[in-house]
Design an enzyme around this catalytic site. Structure first.
Site, mmCIF file in Angstrom:
data_model
loop_
_atom_site.group_PDB
_atom_site.id
_atom_site.type_symbol
_atom_site.label_atom_id
_atom_site.label_comp_id
_atom_site.label_asym_id
_atom_site.label_seq_id
_atom_site.Cartn_x
_atom_site.Cartn_y
_atom_site.Cartn_z
ATOM 1 N N CYS A 1 0.893 -1.180 0.000
ATOM 2 C CA CYS A 1 0.000 0.000 0.000
ATOM 3 C C CYS A 1 0.921 1.216 0.000
ATOM 4 O O CYS A 1 1.249 1.751 1.052
ATOM 5 C CB CYS A 1 -0.865 0.014 1.250
ATOM 6 S SG CYS A 1 -1.709 -1.540 1.574
ATOM 7 N N ALA A 2 1.333 1.651 -1.184
ATOM 8 C CA ALA A 2 2.544 2.472 -1.241
ATOM 9 C C ALA A 2 2.347 3.987 -1.346
ATOM 10 O O ALA A 2 3.272 4.736 -1.031
ATOM 11 C CB ALA A 2 3.426 1.992 -2.383
ATOM 12 N N GLY B 1 6.206 7.750 0.572
ATOM 13 C CA GLY B 1 7.238 8.124 1.553
ATOM 14 C C GLY B 1 8.078 6.932 1.986
ATOM 15 O O GLY B 1 9.309 7.004 2.032
ATOM 16 N N LYS B 2 7.401 5.818 2.265
ATOM 17 C CA LYS B 2 8.148 4.662 2.759
ATOM 18 C C LYS B 2 8.895 3.970 1.617
ATOM 19 O O LYS B 2 9.964 3.409 1.829
ATOM 20 C CB LYS B 2 7.229 3.712 3.531
ATOM 21 C CG LYS B 2 6.722 4.376 4.792
ATOM 22 C CD LYS B 2 5.860 3.515 5.646
ATOM 23 C CE LYS B 2 5.212 4.329 6.745
ATOM 24 N NZ LYS B 2 4.179 5.298 6.265
ATOM 25 N N GLU C 1 -0.352 0.406 -5.357
ATOM 26 C CA GLU C 1 -1.359 1.309 -4.779
ATOM 27 C C GLU C 1 -2.659 1.125 -5.547
ATOM 28 O O GLU C 1 -2.688 1.248 -6.765
ATOM 29 C CB GLU C 1 -0.868 2.760 -4.855
ATOM 30 C CG GLU C 1 -1.918 3.819 -4.568
ATOM 31 C CD GLU C 1 -2.574 3.703 -3.190
ATOM 32 O OE1 GLU C 1 -1.846 3.559 -2.195
ATOM 33 O OE2 GLU C 1 -3.826 3.730 -3.129
ATOM 34 N N ASP D 1 -5.538 -4.470 -6.291
ATOM 35 C CA ASP D 1 -6.065 -4.615 -4.950
ATOM 36 C C ASP D 1 -5.041 -5.472 -4.201
ATOM 37 O O ASP D 1 -4.793 -6.626 -4.577
ATOM 38 C CB ASP D 1 -7.429 -5.315 -5.001
ATOM 39 C CG ASP D 1 -8.032 -5.461 -3.611
ATOM 40 O OD1 ASP D 1 -7.274 -5.387 -2.616
ATOM 41 O OD2 ASP D 1 -9.251 -5.650 -3.519
ATOM 42 N N ASP E 1 1.751 -1.150 4.897
ATOM 43 C CA ASP E 1 1.457 0.126 5.564
ATOM 44 C C ASP E 1 -0.021 0.391 5.283
ATOM 45 O O ASP E 1 -0.374 1.089 4.340
ATOM 46 C CB ASP E 1 2.369 1.219 4.995
ATOM 47 C CG ASP E 1 2.261 2.517 5.769
ATOM 48 O OD1 ASP E 1 2.096 2.460 7.001
ATOM 49 O OD2 ASP E 1 2.330 3.590 5.143
ATOM 50 N N CYS F 1 -1.216 4.314 11.211
ATOM 51 C CA CYS F 1 -0.994 5.578 11.937
ATOM 52 C C CYS F 1 -2.172 5.880 12.855
ATOM 53 O O CYS F 1 -2.546 7.029 13.045
ATOM 54 C CB CYS F 1 -0.696 6.716 10.975
ATOM 55 S SG CYS F 1 -1.995 7.017 9.789
#
Ligand code: SAM
Length: 333
Positions: free
Chosen positions: A137-138, A142-143, A160, A191, A209, A263
């Site tokens: 899940c990019a 950032g990661k 993504e 997906d 993520d 998060c």
């Protein structure tokens, strides 16, 4: 100052009361006393800090000395075993923002602005040169950029699902990664729940993520109706997260490992999802990341009493990073 008061007033007004009330109830029950200081930071955007991840592919002469003059310090101790010398991240205790760089086609950016806690999942993943890596899940990337600051994977698959965010991801990669390396990267719009079946036992490392309740930004939802809807649909996130994890496990080679991050502070989206995975997949084992947590404990405040394979960064004044939950798992041989 007058300006600070004005900004404070403006930002204060934007707090979404329904979200705050919901969090108040849930997080008092889940975090106890720790919640009130977390709440103080989350509801005071003028206390928020940011960090700069320098781009090793585009060194900016003088940037590091100028950062030092402005009170920035290296956010991670140089002694971390999994931290390559090229990995440079600076943070500052004082709030305030360093200017963002505009996207200019054909030009690499010198740094990425981020919440320093979002580097912890990347450090926990411990990517080595030559490994095949999936960032499930990019976007916005950032990661993915941070992974490439740490190592040069054999093949790097950034995925993504969302169309618009996927374009954002492509732009990030274009802004930070030079041509020859870009050839190692595949960007897809699948997906994430299907990748495990499409590419079983293909990767050495997978980062999940996950889409989650974004506590920090939800508190400032401009549209209360939309906020209520999000809170109602929150329960469904756990099942999406679990399915993404199942897919990540399938995509891993035996012996490979995955890092799961969110998060949010929400237990239902953090340790409960990991517990369910561990109890339902006999080929998955927890990996101890408490050593990493100890090594970075000067910069980050963690919830105490978590298991060794997980950590939860709690924002506090002067260390306003997080919320960020990280867990590491391994697929057995
Ligand atoms: N890793 C990113 C970074 O560091 O910049 C942030 C990722 S964000 C927390 C989660 C992302 O997952 C969102 O961009 C969302 O669109 C995406 N997403 C949601 N459902 C997905 C799915 N089923 N498969 C893959 N990605 C999905």
């Amino acid at each position: 100052s007058r300006l600070e008061k004005k900004t404070k007033g403006k930002l204060q007004k934007q707090i979404c009361q329904v979200v705050l009330d919901h969090f108040e109830k849930q997080y008092t029950a889940e975090l106890g006393d720790a919640w009130s200081s977390v709440r103080d930071v989350l509801t005071s955007p003028w206390c928020w800090q940011h960090a700069l991840l320098l781009n090793r592919f585009s060194p900016s002469p003088g940037l590091e000395s100028s950062l030092a003059e402005q009170g920035y310090h290296p956010a991670f101790p140089a002694a971390l075993p999994y931290l390559p010398a090229a990995f440079r991240c600076y943070s500052r205790t004082a709030p305030g923002r360093f200017p963002a760089q505009k996207h200019q086609p054909g030009r690499l950016k010198g740094y990425y602005l981020l919440n320093a806690a979002s580097l912890l999942p990347v450090l926990a993943l411990e990517v080595r040169d030559g490994e095949d890596v999936l960032d499930l899940c990019a976007a916005p990337g950032g990661k993915s950029v941070a992974i490439l600051q740490c190592a040069c994977p054999g093949h790097f698959h950034c995925n993504e699902y969302d169309d618009m965010r996927s374009r954002w991801l492509e732009q990030t990669i274009e802004s930070f990664i030079p041509d020859p390396l870009v050839n190692l990267i595949t960007v897809s719009k699948l997906d994430g729940r299907q990748i495990g079946d499409l590419q079983p036992e293909f990767y050495d490392k997978v980062l999940v993520d996950a889409p989650c309740s974004n506590d920090r930004s939800w508190l400032f939802s401009a549209d209360p109706q939309q906020a209520v809807l999000r809170l109602m649909q929150r329960k469904e996130l756990s099942s999406l997260q679990f399915q993404l994890l199942r897919s990540a496990v399938k995509a891993l080679r035996p012996g490979g490992s995955l890092v799961y991050s969110t998060c949010t502070l929400s237990r239902a989206e953090n340790s409960d999802v990991i517990k369910l995975l561990l109890s339902s997949c006999s080929n998955v084992m927890p990996v101890d990341i408490s050593g990493m947590a100890r090594a970075v404990s000067q910069e980050f405040a963690f919830l105490s009493g978590t298991q060794q394979h997980e950590l939860l960064v709690l924002p506090e004044k002067g260390r306003a990073w997080g919320p960020m939950y990280v867990a590491k798992l391994k697929k057995v041989q």
